[in-house]
Design a protein around this motif. Sequence first.
Motif, PDB file in Angstrom:
ATOM      1  N   ARG A 131       0.766  -1.313   0.019  1.00 10.85           N
ATOM      2  CA  ARG A 131       0.004   0.065  -0.236  1.00 10.85           C
ATOM      3  C   ARG A 131       0.487   1.308   0.036  1.00 10.85           C
ATOM      4  N   SER A 132       2.207   0.884   1.029  1.00  8.31           N
ATOM      5  CA  SER A 132       2.899   2.091   0.665  1.00  8.31           C
ATOM      6  C   SER A 132       3.413   2.508  -0.604  1.00  8.31           C
ATOM      7  N   SER A 133       4.116   2.113  -1.453  1.00  9.85           N
ATOM      8  CA  SER A 133       4.236   1.648  -2.839  1.00  9.85           C
ATOM      9  C   SER A 133       3.203   1.290  -3.881  1.00  9.85           C
ATOM     10  N   LEU A 134       2.111   1.954  -3.934  1.00  9.63           N
ATOM     11  CA  LEU A 134       0.896   1.092  -4.659  1.00  9.63           C
ATOM     12  C   LEU A 134       0.863   1.780  -5.669  1.00  9.63           C
ATOM     13  N   PHE A 135       1.449   2.645  -6.799  1.00  9.78           N
ATOM     14  CA  PHE A 135       1.841   3.647  -7.374  1.00  9.78           C
ATOM     15  C   PHE A 135       2.963   2.150  -8.736  1.00  9.78           C
ATOM     16  N   PHE A 136       4.206   1.891  -7.303  1.00  6.31           N
ATOM     17  CA  PHE A 136       5.118   1.324  -8.014  1.00  6.31           C
ATOM     18  C   PHE A 136       4.482  -0.443  -8.154  1.00  6.31           C
ATOM     19  N   PHE A 137       4.068  -0.620  -7.536  1.00 10.59           N
ATOM     20  CA  PHE A 137       3.255  -2.611  -7.809  1.00 10.59           C
ATOM     21  C   PHE A 137       2.727  -2.274  -8.815  1.00 10.59           C
ATOM     22  N   LEU A 138       1.438  -1.027  -9.145  1.00  8.85           N
ATOM     23  CA  LEU A 138       0.907  -1.176 -10.210  1.00  8.85           C
ATOM     24  C   LEU A 138       1.542  -0.992 -11.437  1.00  8.85           C
ATOM     25  N   LEU A 147     -10.176  -4.153  -5.080  1.00 12.59           N
ATOM     26  CA  LEU A 147      -8.940  -2.990  -4.607  1.00 12.59           C
ATOM     27  C   LEU A 147      -9.599  -2.494  -4.012  1.00 12.59           C
ATOM     28  N   ASN A 148     -10.496  -1.292  -4.459  1.00 14.04           N
ATOM     29  CA  ASN A 148      -9.767  -0.533  -3.655  1.00 14.04           C
ATOM     30  C   ASN A 148      -8.708   0.666  -4.527  1.00 14.04           C
ATOM     31  N   ILE A 149      -8.487   0.090  -5.283  1.00 13.04           N
ATOM     32  CA  ILE A 149      -7.179   1.437  -6.297  1.00 13.04           C
ATOM     33  C   ILE A 149      -8.110   2.618  -6.413  1.00 13.04           C
ATOM     34  N   PRO A 150      -7.532   3.660  -6.197  1.00  8.15           N
ATOM     35  CA  PRO A 150      -7.720   4.719  -6.480  1.00  8.15           C
ATOM     36  C   PRO A 150      -7.641   5.607  -8.125  1.00  8.15           C
ATOM     37  N   MET A 151      -8.710   5.491  -8.628  1.00  3.25           N
ATOM     38  CA  MET A 151      -9.023   6.360  -9.899  1.00  3.25           C
ATOM     39  C   MET A 151      -7.318   7.072 -10.428  1.00  3.25           C
ATOM     40  N   PRO A 152      -7.112   7.706  -9.419  1.00  6.79           N
ATOM     41  CA  PRO A 152      -5.824   8.411 -10.389  1.00  6.79           C
ATOM     42  C   PRO A 152      -4.232   8.208 -10.577  1.00  6.79           C
ATOM     43  N   ILE A 153      -4.431   6.637  -9.179  1.00  8.52           N
ATOM     44  CA  ILE A 153      -3.388   5.902  -9.237  1.00  8.52           C
ATOM     45  C   ILE A 153      -3.618   4.809 -10.448  1.00  8.52           C
ATOM     46  N   PHE A 154      -4.358   4.164 -10.838  1.00  6.86           N
ATOM     47  CA  PHE A 154      -4.785   3.458 -11.978  1.00  6.86           C
ATOM     48  C   PHE A 154      -4.381   3.601 -12.739  1.00  6.86           C
ATOM     49  N   PHE A 155      -5.063   5.693 -13.577  1.00  3.18           N
ATOM     50  CA  PHE A 155      -5.208   5.905 -15.081  1.00  3.18           C
ATOM     51  C   PHE A 155      -4.028   5.898 -14.927  1.00  3.18           C
ATOM     52  N   PHE A 156      -2.637   6.275 -14.725  1.00  4.40           N
ATOM     53  CA  PHE A 156      -1.652   6.940 -14.512  1.00  4.40           C
ATOM     54  C   PHE A 156      -0.631   5.015 -14.418  1.00  4.40           C
ATOM     55  N   SER A 157      -1.091   4.892 -13.835  1.00  3.78           N
ATOM     56  CA  SER A 157      -0.055   2.963 -13.958  1.00  3.78           C
ATOM     57  C   SER A 157       0.014   2.565 -15.015  1.00  3.78           C
ATOM     58  N   VAL A 158      -1.880   2.577 -15.508  1.00  2.00           N
ATOM     59  CA  VAL A 158      -2.396   1.764 -17.001  1.00  2.00           C
ATOM     60  C   VAL A 158      -1.456   2.487 -18.668  1.00  2.00           C
TER      61      VAL A 158
END
Length: 275
Positions: A156-163, A184-195
């Motif tokens: 969770r502390s490095s969620l963006f890099f995990f995705l 998994l309750n992933i925030p939309m901004p993190i999901f968007f930019f990780s994709v």
Amino acid sequence: MRSLAGLAAIVAAASVYLYLLSTHLPPGPKQLQAASEGEDDGVEEYRLKFPSDLDELRQLAEMLKFYKREHHGYVLLLYCSAYLYKQSFAIPGSSFLNLLAGAIFGPWEGLMLACLLTTSGSTFCFLLSSAFGKQHVVKLFPQKVALLQKKCEENRSSLFFFLLFLRFFPMTPNWFLNITCPVLNIPMPIFFFSVFIGLIPYNFICVRTGTLLSEISSMDDIFSWGTLAQLLAIAVMALVPGALIKQYSKSHLKVDGLDSNGSGPSLTQQDRKRQ
């Protein structure tokens, strides 16, 4: 049942729209010429469908490039609609559309389109899953969802890099990540930019390959200096970002237990029966 009915209505409406768009082709140069000369015989009829192999991909690319000469806007609308349809409803086969982007629009316009459409389509899939399918995803894939949920909590502390890691190394399919992230309750901004960032290397490889396929007409073309340089650039683009993310994951991420053979967390017999 209400959620399934709503999703079915959206799929049906999108399917009708895409069907009408693909069956009402504007007249191409050959058709216009034949019509002006009063000739009905020999006018070529075109039928569009999603390509399932490289031969169909080449034929479709040639036909759309033919139309693109006079109907660039129509070809762009058709391509974007087909891509978003596949991505939004988690239909496999987007790699062929990435190849098609390179063949039709060239390396840079094709890459820009592929990145934007991949991200937009994945976001639509995320929203559809959030609105209509969260409970069904959990029922269909309980073991896989539970494992991913555990790993997300551990990172969770490095969620963006995990995705990003999951996108660079597809231990679970991209379409499955798209429909599971709302659970998994992933925030939309993190999901968007990780994709967007995570799939740039993959999109680059597919688009450049599509460009090469459209330019190669003989075996001699494959061994030209220009082609070899492009193949080297593709290899570098594929290896360097992945190596950096993998190095980061060793010290910052907890990914033990994820299958490394590309098929994702293993399915139990119960999961397979539900599929």
